[in-house]
Design a protein around this motif. Structure first.
Motif, short mmCIF file in Angstrom:
data_model
loop_
_atom_site.label_atom_id
_atom_site.label_comp_id
_atom_site.label_asym_id
_atom_site.label_seq_id
_atom_site.Cartn_x
_atom_site.Cartn_y
_atom_site.Cartn_z
N TYR A 145 0.82 -1.21 0.00
CA TYR A 145 0.00 0.00 0.00
C TYR A 145 0.86 1.26 0.00
O TYR A 145 2.04 1.24 0.38
CB TYR A 145 -0.89 0.02 1.24
N GLU A 146 0.28 2.35 -0.43
CA GLU A 146 0.91 3.67 -0.32
C GLU A 146 0.79 4.13 1.13
O GLU A 146 -0.19 3.82 1.81
CB GLU A 146 0.26 4.67 -1.26
N LYS A 150 -2.05 3.71 5.13
CA LYS A 150 -1.56 2.82 6.18
C LYS A 150 -2.62 2.53 7.24
O LYS A 150 -2.86 1.38 7.60
CB LYS A 150 -0.31 3.43 6.83
N LYS A 151 -3.25 3.58 7.76
CA LYS A 151 -4.26 3.41 8.81
C LYS A 151 -5.45 2.60 8.30
O LYS A 151 -5.95 1.69 8.98
CB LYS A 151 -4.72 4.79 9.30
N ILE A 175 3.32 -4.08 3.66
CA ILE A 175 4.49 -3.27 3.33
C ILE A 175 4.08 -2.05 2.52
O ILE A 175 3.30 -2.15 1.57
CB ILE A 175 5.52 -4.09 2.50
N SER A 176 4.63 -0.90 2.89
CA SER A 176 4.42 0.32 2.14
C SER A 176 5.25 0.28 0.87
O SER A 176 6.33 -0.32 0.82
CB SER A 176 4.81 1.53 2.98
N THR A 177 4.76 0.92 -0.19
CA THR A 177 5.52 0.97 -1.45
C THR A 177 6.82 1.74 -1.29
O THR A 177 7.73 1.63 -2.12
CB THR A 177 4.68 1.64 -2.55
N ASP A 178 6.92 2.54 -0.22
CA ASP A 178 8.15 3.31 0.04
C ASP A 178 9.18 2.50 0.82
O ASP A 178 10.29 2.99 1.06
CB ASP A 178 7.81 4.59 0.82
N ASN A 179 8.80 1.29 1.23
CA ASN A 179 9.72 0.50 2.05
C ASN A 179 11.01 0.20 1.30
O ASN A 179 11.00 -0.14 0.12
CB ASN A 179 9.02 -0.82 2.45
N GLU A 180 12.13 0.31 2.01
CA GLU A 180 13.45 0.12 1.40
C GLU A 180 13.67 -1.30 0.90
O GLU A 180 14.56 -1.55 0.07
CB GLU A 180 14.54 0.47 2.43
N VAL A 181 12.86 -2.26 1.39
CA VAL A 181 13.05 -3.64 0.98
C VAL A 181 12.89 -3.82 -0.53
O VAL A 181 13.54 -4.67 -1.14
CB VAL A 181 12.07 -4.56 1.74
N PHE A 182 12.05 -2.99 -1.15
CA PHE A 182 11.84 -3.11 -2.60
C PHE A 182 13.07 -2.68 -3.40
O PHE A 182 13.28 -3.14 -4.51
CB PHE A 182 10.63 -2.26 -3.03
N LYS A 183 13.89 -1.79 -2.82
CA LYS A 183 15.05 -1.28 -3.55
C LYS A 183 16.36 -1.96 -3.15
O LYS A 183 17.25 -2.15 -3.98
CB LYS A 183 15.18 0.23 -3.30
N GLU A 197 0.67 -16.63 -1.05
CA GLU A 197 -0.19 -17.08 -2.15
C GLU A 197 -0.96 -15.93 -2.77
O GLU A 197 -1.41 -16.03 -3.91
CB GLU A 197 -1.21 -18.12 -1.65
N THR A 198 -1.10 -14.83 -2.01
CA THR A 198 -1.94 -13.73 -2.47
C THR A 198 -1.27 -12.39 -2.20
O THR A 198 -0.71 -12.17 -1.12
CB THR A 198 -3.31 -13.75 -1.77
N VAL A 199 -1.37 -11.48 -3.19
CA VAL A 199 -0.88 -10.11 -3.03
C VAL A 199 -2.05 -9.16 -3.27
O VAL A 199 -2.74 -9.27 -4.29
CB VAL A 199 0.25 -9.78 -4.04
N ILE A 200 -2.28 -8.25 -2.32
CA ILE A 200 -3.35 -7.27 -2.45
C ILE A 200 -2.73 -5.88 -2.47
O ILE A 200 -1.94 -5.53 -1.59
CB ILE A 200 -4.36 -7.38 -1.29
N ILE A 201 -3.09 -5.08 -3.47
CA ILE A 201 -2.47 -3.77 -3.68
C ILE A 201 -3.48 -2.66 -3.40
O ILE A 201 -4.61 -2.71 -3.88
CB ILE A 201 -1.98 -3.60 -5.14
N ARG A 202 -3.04 -1.65 -2.65
CA ARG A 202 -3.87 -0.46 -2.38
C ARG A 202 -3.05 0.76 -2.74
O ARG A 202 -2.22 1.24 -1.96
CB ARG A 202 -4.30 -0.42 -0.91
N ILE A 203 -3.24 1.25 -3.95
CA ILE A 203 -2.51 2.41 -4.47
C ILE A 203 -3.51 3.36 -5.13
O ILE A 203 -4.44 2.90 -5.79
CB ILE A 203 -1.43 1.97 -5.48
#
Length: 456
Positions: A145-146, A150-151, A175-183, A197-203
């Motif tokens: 999510y962005e 978060k809340k 995980i937030s899209t800004d999380n350093e783990v992605f980079k 098994e599942t990914v849910i996106i909130r952007i």
């Protein structure tokens, strides 16, 4: 390491149903081979008993709503429902068989049949309630999510965790899209991908997904993971349209179709309205003198009350009900009724509890202003306020209002404007997904709602 398999909501319900049918089949076999004897011809009547018995069980089970996974996960509810279904089914099958087939009965086996059927259903469902929430059968899920959401996401995760045994999702990470783990940590991302098994996106804008997140989602899809938006997840999980999430995508998500082309739906609606007009109309005719009699002592005043409600295309029509409130209940102005409203009379509470006060609405159905299934009609004074709160509220008026509907059987008693907006999510879901199947579900759920005094 990926799980061998997981079960979604439909698969869980099907699994429950199939084992139920196996139990029913075994007890029908016991009854035909041990309980019934004498003139009973197994070759002649055996198949008929199995078919009728399974259909009868399916009807009783559906009416009593035992495939509602959220309710079916609570031990006390499991015990009550299984006991009621088992006893009702056992006696129904037995007496139907004895009446239709001239045969004698083995009393010892009869007692075993009547006692063990409810016990077997209860034991199976208690086992199943724990089976469904065991880790191998839940879908490990990650929310991406962005930061702005978060809340909101944490609130939904809490709600999901509370009913994970019924929706099949086990949230492992958010995980937030800004999380350093992605980079900076691709190895950890690979491990995450293996565990879920599942990914849910909130952007907010899916055109602007960060490149690193895009790569993660693509890789997840390569390995057969579910990847979908939070809007789609919300709709499939709650069977409602998330109004606060749609924004500019509302009409794209709602996807209204040409109702004139839905010939099967229109024919089914006409048949249901005709049949129920006859059935409910007969009940209404019988109820009038009875309600009138009790009104003389417990609810003095007019038998009926009428109100203007907003119907299809925003046109007002007159609705009829048995009066359940004191005379001049709205002398101080229009006010929504609440579940413990002081304006409701003692007899009026009984009328409302068993939905008897709704019977005169059959007049509006006969006149063509309403259908049996559709959004609940509301007064113009409230419609105007609700239109101000949400610009999509009037979309409800694209179809005829109904005596019962998806919102009425899925949501609690609406006591204020906020509840009406929440119920709008279910009304719009119904408008979007309107079908013969959904209408049948509503009819069965309406019976359950009346029997157990739930909903509106």
């Amino acid at each position: 390491m990926n799980k061998v398999f997981t079960l979604n909501v439909l698969e869980r319900k099907l699994f429950l149903f199939l084992v139920d049918i196996i139990i029913v089949f075994l007890y029908l076999y016991l009854m035909t081979n041990r309980v019934l004897r004498g003139t009973f011809d197994y070759e002649k009547h055996g198949l008929t008993i199995y078919i009728v018995g399974i259909i009868l069980f399916s009807m009783i089970a559906y009416v009593l709503d035992i495939y509602n996974l959220e309710r079916a996960s609570k031990p006390i509810t499991i015990f009550r429902l299984s006991l009621v279904v088992g006893v009702l089914y056992s006696f129904s099958v037995f007496f139907l068989t004895v009446l239709l087939i001239n045969t004698t009965v083995s009393r010892p086996y009869l007692m075993v049949f009547l006692a063990l059927m409810p016990f077997s259903l209860t034991a199976w469902r208690l086992l199943c309630s724990n089976f469904f929430i065991s880790q191998p059968f839940l879908k490990n899920t990650i929310f991406i999510y962005e930061e702005a959401f978060k809340k909101e996401i944490k609130e939904h995760i809490k709600s999901i965790e509370g009913i994970k045994n019924s929706n099949g999702y086990n949230v492992k990470l958010n995980i937030s899209t800004d999380n350093e783990v992605f980079k900076k940590n691709p190895k950890r991302l690979d491990k995450i991908n293996e565990r879920i098994e599942t990914v849910i996106i909130r952007i907010k804008n899916y055109q602007n997904i960060p490149e690193e997140v895009e790569r993660f989602l693509t890789k997840a899809m390569y390995f057969g993971k579910e990847v979908f938006t939070f809007t789609s997840f919300y709709e499939s999980t709650y069977e409602a349209l998330p109004l606060n999430l749609l924004g500019n995508n509302f009409y794209e998500v709602l996807h209204l179709k040409n109702t004139k082309s839905h010939y099967i739906q229109k024919i089914f609606t006409l048949i249901i309205d005709f049949l129920l007009c006859f059935i409910v109309g007969s009940v209404f005719v019988v109820a009038v003198p009875i309600v009138c009699f009790f009104n003389l002592f417990l609810n003095k005043g007019p038998l009926f009350y009428t109100q203007k409600r907003v119907g299809k295309k925003g046109k007002e029509f007159t609705i009829y009900k048995f009066r359940s409130m004191v005379v001049d209940a709205e002398k101080a102005g229009a006010k929504m009724a609440t579940s413990n409203d002081a304006r409701i009379t003692t007899f009026g509470k009984t009328l409302r509890k068993f939905r008897i006060d709704e019977l005169p609405q059959i007049i509006s159905v006969i006149r063509g202003d309403m259908s049996f299934i559709g959004p609940r009609p509301e007064r113009k004074v409230f419609v105007d306020q609700l239109d101000q709160m949400n610009p999509f509220y009037s979309v409800r008026h694209v179809i005829k209002p109904g005596i019962t509907g998806w919102a009425q059987v899925k949501y609690k008693y609406g006591e204020n404007l906020d509840d009406s907006i929440k119920k709008l999510e279910y009304d719009l879901y119904y408008i979007k997904n309107r079908s013969v199947t959904l209408d049948i579900r509503i009819l069965f759920k309406t019976i359950t709602t009346v029997l157990f005094s739930r909903g509106v």
